[in-house]
Design a protein around this motif. Structure first.
Motif, PDB file in Angstrom:
ATOM      1  N   MET A  42       0.849  -1.187   0.000  1.00  0.00           N
ATOM      2  CA  MET A  42       0.000   0.000   0.000  1.00  0.00           C
ATOM      3  C   MET A  42       0.884   1.236   0.000  1.00  0.00           C
ATOM      4  N   THR A  43       0.351   2.310  -0.582  1.00  0.00           N
ATOM      5  CA  THR A  43       1.020   3.605  -0.515  1.00  0.00           C
ATOM      6  C   THR A  43      -0.020   4.669  -0.184  1.00  0.00           C
ATOM      7  N   ALA A  44       0.400   5.690   0.534  1.00  0.00           N
ATOM      8  CA  ALA A  44      -0.505   6.760   0.946  1.00  0.00           C
ATOM      9  C   ALA A  44       0.216   8.097   0.829  1.00  0.00           C
ATOM     10  N   GLY A  84      -0.547  -4.825  18.473  1.00  0.00           N
ATOM     11  CA  GLY A  84       0.561  -5.484  19.150  1.00  0.00           C
ATOM     12  C   GLY A  84       1.697  -4.509  19.408  1.00  0.00           C
ATOM     13  N   GLY A  85       1.355  -3.249  19.658  1.00  0.00           N
ATOM     14  CA  GLY A  85       2.376  -2.248  19.921  1.00  0.00           C
ATOM     15  C   GLY A  85       3.003  -1.661  18.676  1.00  0.00           C
ATOM     16  N   ASP A  86       2.514  -2.012  17.475  1.00  0.00           N
ATOM     17  CA  ASP A  86       3.153  -1.537  16.262  1.00  0.00           C
ATOM     18  C   ASP A  86       2.130  -1.028  15.254  1.00  0.00           C
ATOM     19  N   ALA A  87       2.087   0.273  15.083  1.00  0.00           N
ATOM     20  CA  ALA A  87       1.235   0.861  14.047  1.00  0.00           C
ATOM     21  C   ALA A  87       2.090   1.303  12.877  1.00  0.00           C
ATOM     22  N   ALA A  88       3.377   1.061  12.953  1.00  0.00           N
ATOM     23  CA  ALA A  88       4.294   1.618  11.972  1.00  0.00           C
ATOM     24  C   ALA A  88       4.254   0.931  10.612  1.00  0.00           C
ATOM     25  N   ASN A  89       3.484  -0.149  10.438  1.00  0.00           N
ATOM     26  CA  ASN A  89       3.417  -0.769   9.117  1.00  0.00           C
ATOM     27  C   ASN A  89       2.304  -0.168   8.261  1.00  0.00           C
ATOM     28  N   CYS A  90       1.539   0.736   8.795  1.00  0.00           N
ATOM     29  CA  CYS A  90       0.419   1.361   8.094  1.00  0.00           C
ATOM     30  C   CYS A  90       0.945   2.481   7.194  1.00  0.00           C
ATOM     31  N   ALA A  91       0.621   2.430   5.891  1.00  0.00           N
ATOM     32  CA  ALA A  91       1.107   3.441   4.945  1.00  0.00           C
ATOM     33  C   ALA A  91       0.671   4.849   5.344  1.00  0.00           C
ATOM     34  N   GLU A  92      -0.581   4.990   5.812  1.00  0.00           N
ATOM     35  CA  GLU A  92      -1.057   6.311   6.214  1.00  0.00           C
ATOM     36  C   GLU A  92      -0.281   6.848   7.409  1.00  0.00           C
ATOM     37  N   VAL A 124      -5.066   9.275   0.428  1.00  0.00           N
ATOM     38  CA  VAL A 124      -5.110   8.528  -0.819  1.00  0.00           C
ATOM     39  C   VAL A 124      -4.254   7.276  -0.701  1.00  0.00           C
ATOM     40  N   ILE A 125      -4.906   6.144  -0.865  1.00  0.00           N
ATOM     41  CA  ILE A 125      -4.221   4.875  -0.703  1.00  0.00           C
ATOM     42  C   ILE A 125      -4.428   4.034  -1.946  1.00  0.00           C
ATOM     43  N   PHE A 126      -3.362   3.492  -2.429  1.00  0.00           N
ATOM     44  CA  PHE A 126      -3.438   2.602  -3.580  1.00  0.00           C
ATOM     45  C   PHE A 126      -2.832   1.270  -3.210  1.00  0.00           C
ATOM     46  N   SER A 127      -3.488   0.234  -3.625  1.00  0.00           N
ATOM     47  CA  SER A 127      -2.962  -1.102  -3.435  1.00  0.00           C
ATOM     48  C   SER A 127      -1.970  -1.353  -4.556  1.00  0.00           C
ATOM     49  N   ILE A 128      -0.783  -1.774  -4.197  1.00  0.00           N
ATOM     50  CA  ILE A 128       0.273  -2.005  -5.162  1.00  0.00           C
ATOM     51  C   ILE A 128       0.102  -3.386  -5.782  1.00  0.00           C
ATOM     52  N   GLY A 129       0.197  -3.458  -7.060  1.00  0.00           N
ATOM     53  CA  GLY A 129       0.170  -4.735  -7.754  1.00  0.00           C
ATOM     54  C   GLY A 129      -1.188  -5.382  -7.824  1.00  0.00           C
ATOM     55  N   CYS A 130      -2.266  -4.671  -7.549  1.00  0.00           N
ATOM     56  CA  CYS A 130      -3.608  -5.238  -7.623  1.00  0.00           C
ATOM     57  C   CYS A 130      -4.301  -4.785  -8.888  1.00  0.00           C
TER      58      CYS A 130
END
Length: 130
Positions: A42-44, A84-92, A124-130
């Protein structure tokens, strides 16, 4: 493109995310989606309202920030976004985090006050490779 929308509470202020917000940010997200690391799904794009200041965020381990800025970490905890203590994988989250990391000091110098999360529009979020 985006199929859902939700709000994150940032210091008591609801912030809309996962929302299309016009051609400029849409174009920026599409352009960014062409140049992402292989592990990104994902990208934002995040923008400081009323400015041309934007930052890109991508999901995936290779794009993980070294840390979340305090404003982002606090808002994530307040809004129930810590997984689980980690929100850092979210593109936004990463796009908003990059805005604070790279532009908060300049914003404060220019406007004479700290940047508030309520002034950031991440959407704005786009799914990569979909």
């Amino acid at each position: 493109m985006i199929s859902t929308a939700y709000y994150v509470v940032a210091g008591g202020v609801p912030i809309l995310v996962h929302n299309s917000c016009g051609p400029d940010m849409g174009a920026a997200a599409r352009a960014a989606a062409k140049n992402v690391p292989q592990d990104a799904t994902m990208t934002a794009v995040a923008n400081i309202r009323g400015t041309n200041i934007t930052e890109i965020g991508n999901s995936g381990a290779s794009s993980r920030p070294a840390f979340l800025e305090p404003e982002i970490e606090e808002a994530a905890a307040d809004g129930g976004q810590m997984f689980g203590g980690d929100a850092a994988n979210c593109a936004e989250m990463r796009a908003c985090n990059a805005l604070f990391a790279n532009h908060a000091a300049d914003f404060e110098e220019t406007f004479g006050r700290p940047l508030q999360l309520s002034e950031v529009f991440s959407a704005v979020i786009f799914s990569i490779g979909c």
